[in-house]
Design a protein around this motif. Structure first.
Motif, PDB file in Angstrom:
ATOM      1  N   ASP B   4       0.704  -1.120   0.058  1.00 20.34           N
ATOM      2  CA  ASP B   4      -0.061   0.037  -0.018  1.00 20.34           C
ATOM      3  C   ASP B   4       0.793   1.234   0.045  1.00 20.34           C
ATOM      4  O   ASP B   4       1.820   1.493   0.921  1.00 20.34           O
ATOM      5  N   PRO B   5       0.690   2.006  -1.000  1.00 17.85           N
ATOM      6  CA  PRO B   5       1.770   3.167  -1.163  1.00 17.85           C
ATOM      7  C   PRO B   5       1.767   4.095   0.126  1.00 17.85           C
ATOM      8  O   PRO B   5       2.684   4.959   0.368  1.00 17.85           O
ATOM      9  N   LYS B   6       0.686   4.192   0.917  1.00 16.29           N
ATOM     10  CA  LYS B   6       0.332   5.187   2.033  1.00 16.29           C
ATOM     11  C   LYS B   6       1.705   4.786   2.974  1.00 16.29           C
ATOM     12  O   LYS B   6       1.905   5.773   3.779  1.00 16.29           O
ATOM     13  N   ALA B  27       5.871  -0.448   5.381  1.00 14.51           N
ATOM     14  CA  ALA B  27       5.892  -1.016   3.729  1.00 14.51           C
ATOM     15  C   ALA B  27       4.966  -2.249   3.743  1.00 14.51           C
ATOM     16  O   ALA B  27       4.415  -2.359   2.824  1.00 14.51           O
ATOM     17  N   ALA B  28       5.188  -3.096   4.865  1.00 11.64           N
ATOM     18  CA  ALA B  28       4.884  -4.562   4.767  1.00 11.64           C
ATOM     19  C   ALA B  28       3.247  -4.400   5.178  1.00 11.64           C
ATOM     20  O   ALA B  28       2.503  -5.411   5.116  1.00 11.64           O
ATOM     21  N   GLY B  29       2.707  -3.378   5.565  1.00 13.91           N
ATOM     22  CA  GLY B  29       1.444  -3.096   6.210  1.00 13.91           C
ATOM     23  C   GLY B  29       0.907  -3.101   7.218  1.00 13.91           C
ATOM     24  O   GLY B  29      -0.189  -3.124   7.921  1.00 13.91           O
ATOM     25  N   CYS B  30       2.110  -3.020   8.289  1.00 11.67           N
ATOM     26  CA  CYS B  30       1.820  -2.995   9.723  1.00 11.67           C
ATOM     27  C   CYS B  30       1.015  -1.745  10.004  1.00 11.67           C
ATOM     28  O   CYS B  30       1.496  -0.654   9.814  1.00 11.67           O
ATOM     29  N   THR B 159      12.494  -6.908   7.264  1.00 15.20           N
ATOM     30  CA  THR B 159      11.160  -6.562   8.248  1.00 15.20           C
ATOM     31  C   THR B 159      10.039  -6.897   7.262  1.00 15.20           C
ATOM     32  O   THR B 159       9.079  -7.565   7.584  1.00 15.20           O
ATOM     33  N   ILE B 160      10.003  -6.584   5.947  1.00 18.45           N
ATOM     34  CA  ILE B 160       9.003  -6.994   4.896  1.00 18.45           C
ATOM     35  C   ILE B 160       8.887  -8.463   4.662  1.00 18.45           C
ATOM     36  O   ILE B 160       8.013  -9.217   4.892  1.00 18.45           O
ATOM     37  N   ILE B 196       7.166  -3.574  -4.015  1.00 19.65           N
ATOM     38  CA  ILE B 196       7.419  -4.175  -2.864  1.00 19.65           C
ATOM     39  C   ILE B 196       6.223  -5.388  -2.871  1.00 19.65           C
ATOM     40  O   ILE B 196       5.007  -5.120  -2.951  1.00 19.65           O
ATOM     41  N   GLU B 197       6.695  -6.769  -2.984  1.00 19.53           N
ATOM     42  CA  GLU B 197       5.761  -7.674  -2.664  1.00 19.53           C
ATOM     43  C   GLU B 197       5.320  -7.907  -1.325  1.00 19.53           C
ATOM     44  O   GLU B 197       6.147  -8.043  -0.384  1.00 19.53           O
ATOM     45  N   VAL B 198       3.979  -7.940  -1.031  1.00 16.57           N
ATOM     46  CA  VAL B 198       3.521  -7.914   0.057  1.00 16.57           C
ATOM     47  C   VAL B 198       2.659  -9.178   0.333  1.00 16.57           C
ATOM     48  O   VAL B 198       1.712  -9.411  -0.604  1.00 16.57           O
TER      49      VAL B 198
END
Lengths: 297, 386
Positions: B4-6, B27-30, B159-160, B196-198
């Motif tokens: 998510d670019p946010k 970046a990973a969505g945490c 971390t990602i 970035i793959e999440v």
């Protein structure tokens, strides 16, 4: 109760019109509680509160810690979490903040919530975390066999107070009040209707709600102290309780088999943790801040 | 799916490992952290507290580490991706909840910025003292995954990766940093969100009534997930439980449940291990290292090569699960393993166990407080190469 213990869920079909059954996980019956235990009675009141509240049960989650009362979560037909000893409140805090849509209820015992979990209890009340905490107070550690608790009054014998308890106990409503709870009530398992009403009000109240429900533990507390069975304790609750709504919580401390003050002691409003966060960030960050949880109902 | 670019701060940065790890998490969505300050990890949650209001999420500072490490798990069941950030003394307090996350299969990332122990030890002194604690520290049998970054860039990248592994396997995944990696400032490249793959949570497509919270198949030992509030009426417990999540404390069910939980990692270890090798083929001496020590070790390896020694380097990017099979293979040709660590000898025991006498294993311990002197490792290599 003893009938429940001896019969399988299938054999209980005759009781399937019981009004609280829709709120229970029928496939988890029979429960583990002893004959004469007061926990089941409080669960009955809670089920009635769930029904009376008219709330969407899919949006109510229940979190318990460890102990006899800690098993409550597992019997209710809600999203339910049986966590670690003392940590139901911080688990509930994370659950509520992650999904503000939910009404989160913590349902646990006096040892779990006010001894090992006492720190979390104080801080959740201080923050006015939007959760409802129901504390079943049976004055002892039931699951481990009757040890002294922070709620044990001066006098009675416990396995770890073999010559009688000499430690002062908590006045739980006073503690909750002092820490900032917005709703504080105490009832006993004699007061099933009042307890159900308090639980309904608690479900509908925003902020940190604390409800203490005094309950007998006939197996460990009453028997060890020659107080009779569960019914004898309920008679004591009936005979010695006085309803004093709005009374100062510093005056509602309990003594061994002494007078009991019950009622709704505190009902006030102040911003919850999440409301405070949203208001504050809205002020200091302006347009850069998007209200958290705003998309939730 | 892509990040998510946010939460992605695309660009070139000059930041330390703690800050980079926080950016990796975002970046990973945490979107939820319950923290408790402890040196030398605090900067991670400080940055999160500063960044999250504008990204959209929650930071709450809890009253202690017990609360932090369980509040994050409540948040997972509320639907969020979470991380738990601490250092040694805090990690000790969190151990019960490591087991809870494992038995309830609550996906979460644990960042341990290691400092000198035991007890309060040297709060600002680097160490790799917790390598065995994360593997064995909670009671009962459990499995975790542990990644060991050696630079701020890797703190971001790993971390990602840790978040993605947590969602894939539904086990606690550790980022084993140390004070040096945490406080070392270097260039960190943060790519575009689209690069970035999440890994998204393994949400079920089943309807309420069809879904069982811990149902798995022989082909896929990782159950599908739901969150509270979606109408599934799940039950989650730290007791031994069955597919429905209900307590089922029988010997056969204990064996079935724990067998699957442990097997998720042990039976897939070959997919998880990650050893970065340099000149291992034909080497007489192989240096096994991880984290910041791998950078010091590489300097020693290069100096030893300049002196004519045949030395290889095997860096454990993932320490747990331990790459035992690969160590066995290397032992067929290498004569000596040299294992420098910022502890009194922890992972060296795993090397010894894997090699099982097929080669000599030399521990190069360091009590912590600083990284090794290059010469200390070089001398051990040259001694081994004689």
């Amino acid at each position: 109760m003893s009938l429940l213990m001896d019969q399988s869920a299938e054999e209980l079909e005759c009781g399937m019109d019981n009004p609280v059954l829709p709120f229970l996980r029928k496939d988890r019956i029979p429960h583990i509680w002893c004959p004469g235990c007061g926990i089941g009675t409080t669960v009955n009141s809670f089920c009635r509160a769930l029904g009376d509240s008219g709330m969407d049960l899919d949006k109510i989650a229940i979190v318990s810690g460890i102990g006899c009362t800690g098993r409550t979560a597992g019997y209710l037909n809600l999203d339910s979490f049986h966590t670690t000893h003392g940590r139901a409140i911080p688990f509930a805090t994370g659950l509520k903040l992650a999904n503000p849509d939910l009404k989160v209820v913590v349902y646990s015992g006096d040892g779990d919530l006010t001894a090992i979990g006492g720190n979390h209890f104080m801080h959740a009340a201080r923050r006015n975390m939007d959760i409802m905490v129901v504390c079943i107070n049976n004055f002892t550690y039931g699951m481990t066999g009757g040890q002294v608790a922070p709620t044990t009054p001066l006098g009675p014998t416990q396995t770890t107070m073999p010559f009688g308890n000499f430690e002062s106990s908590f006045n739980l409503p006073f503690l909750a009040d002092a820490c900032g709870a917005v709703y504080v009530a105490r009832w006993t398992v004699y007061h099933v209707r009042q307890l159900a009403k308090a639980m309904k009000e608690g479900l509908q109240k925003k902020g940190f709600v604390f409800i203490e429900a005094m309950a007998p533990c006939p197996t460990l507390y009453s028997r060890r102290n020659r107080l009779g069975d569960g019914v004898d304790q309920v008679k004591y609750f009936k005979e010695r309780s006085t309803i004093k709504n709005g009374v100062d919580t510093k005056d509602v401390g309990l003594t061994y088999q002494g007078d009991i003050v019950v009622g709704k002691f505190v009902d006030r409003d102040r911003p919850t943790w999440m409301d405070s966060m949203n208001d504050h960030f809205g002020k200091v960050l302006g347009d850069k801040y998007e209200t958290y949880g705003a998309h939730h109902g | 799916m892509h990040a998510d670019p946010k939460g992605v701060l695309t660009g070139v940065h000059f930041i330390d490992g703690d800050h980079a790890a926080c950016e990796g998490a975002l970046a990973a969505g945490c979107r939820f952290v319950a923290g408790y300050p402890i040196t030398p990890s605090t900067e991670i949650v400080e940055r999160f507290a500063h960044r999250i209001p504008k990204v959209g999420g929650v930071f709450i500072q809890m009253e202690d580490e017990l609360a932090a490490s369980i509040a994050i798990q409540g948040a997972v069941w509320g639907g969020q991706k979470v991380m738990n950030v601490t250092s040694g003394p805090g990690l000790s307090l969190m151990m019960e909840h490591l087991g809870y996350a494992f038995i309830t299969e609550t996906p979460c990332v644990w960042i341990d910025v290691q400092r000198c122990g035991p007890s309060t030890g040297m709060p600002t002194g680097p160490a790799q003292h917790d390598m065995m604690q994360v593997k064995w520290g909670s009671h009962g049998d459990f499995q975790i995954i542990a990644l060991c970054p050696n630079s701020p860039q890797e703190c971001f990248d790993f971390t990602i990766r840790a978040f993605n592994m947590a969602e894939t396997w539904r086990v606690p995944v550790f980022l084993m940093m140390d004070e040096v990696v945490g406080h070392m400032t270097e260039r960190v490249d943060i790519p575009e969100a689209s690069e970035i793959e999440v890994v998204e949570r393994k949400w079920t497509k089943k309807k309420p009534g069809e879904y069982k919270v811990y149902e798995t198949t022989p082909e896929d030992p990782v159950p599908e997930m739901v969150k509270a509030g979606d109408g599934y009426r799940i039950h989650v417990t730290g007791l031994t439980h069955n597919e429905k999540g209900y307590p089922d404390m029988t010997v056969p069910n204990q064996e079935r449940m724990l067998g699957r939980l442990i097997g998720k990692i042990t039976q897939n270890a070959h997919k998880l291990v990650d050893v970065r090798e340099d000149g291992v083929e034909g080497a007489d001496v192989v240096v096994v290292s991880y984290g910041i020590t791998s950078r010091v070790a590489m300097a020693a390896v290069e100096q030893a090569r300049a002196k004519g020694a045949k030395v290889g380097s095997a860096r454990l990017v993932i320490a747990w699960p331990f790459p035992a099979e690969r160590m066995k293979e290397i032992a067929r040709t290498a004569k000596v393993f040299v294992v420098p660590e910022m502890n009194m000898g922890q992972m060296v025991q795993e090397v010894e166990r894997a090699v099982a006498g097929a080669a000599k294993v030399v521990s190069v311990p360091h009590a912590g407080g600083s990284v090794h002197e290059v010469d200390t490792i070089l001398n051990a290599i040259m001694e081994a190469a004689r």
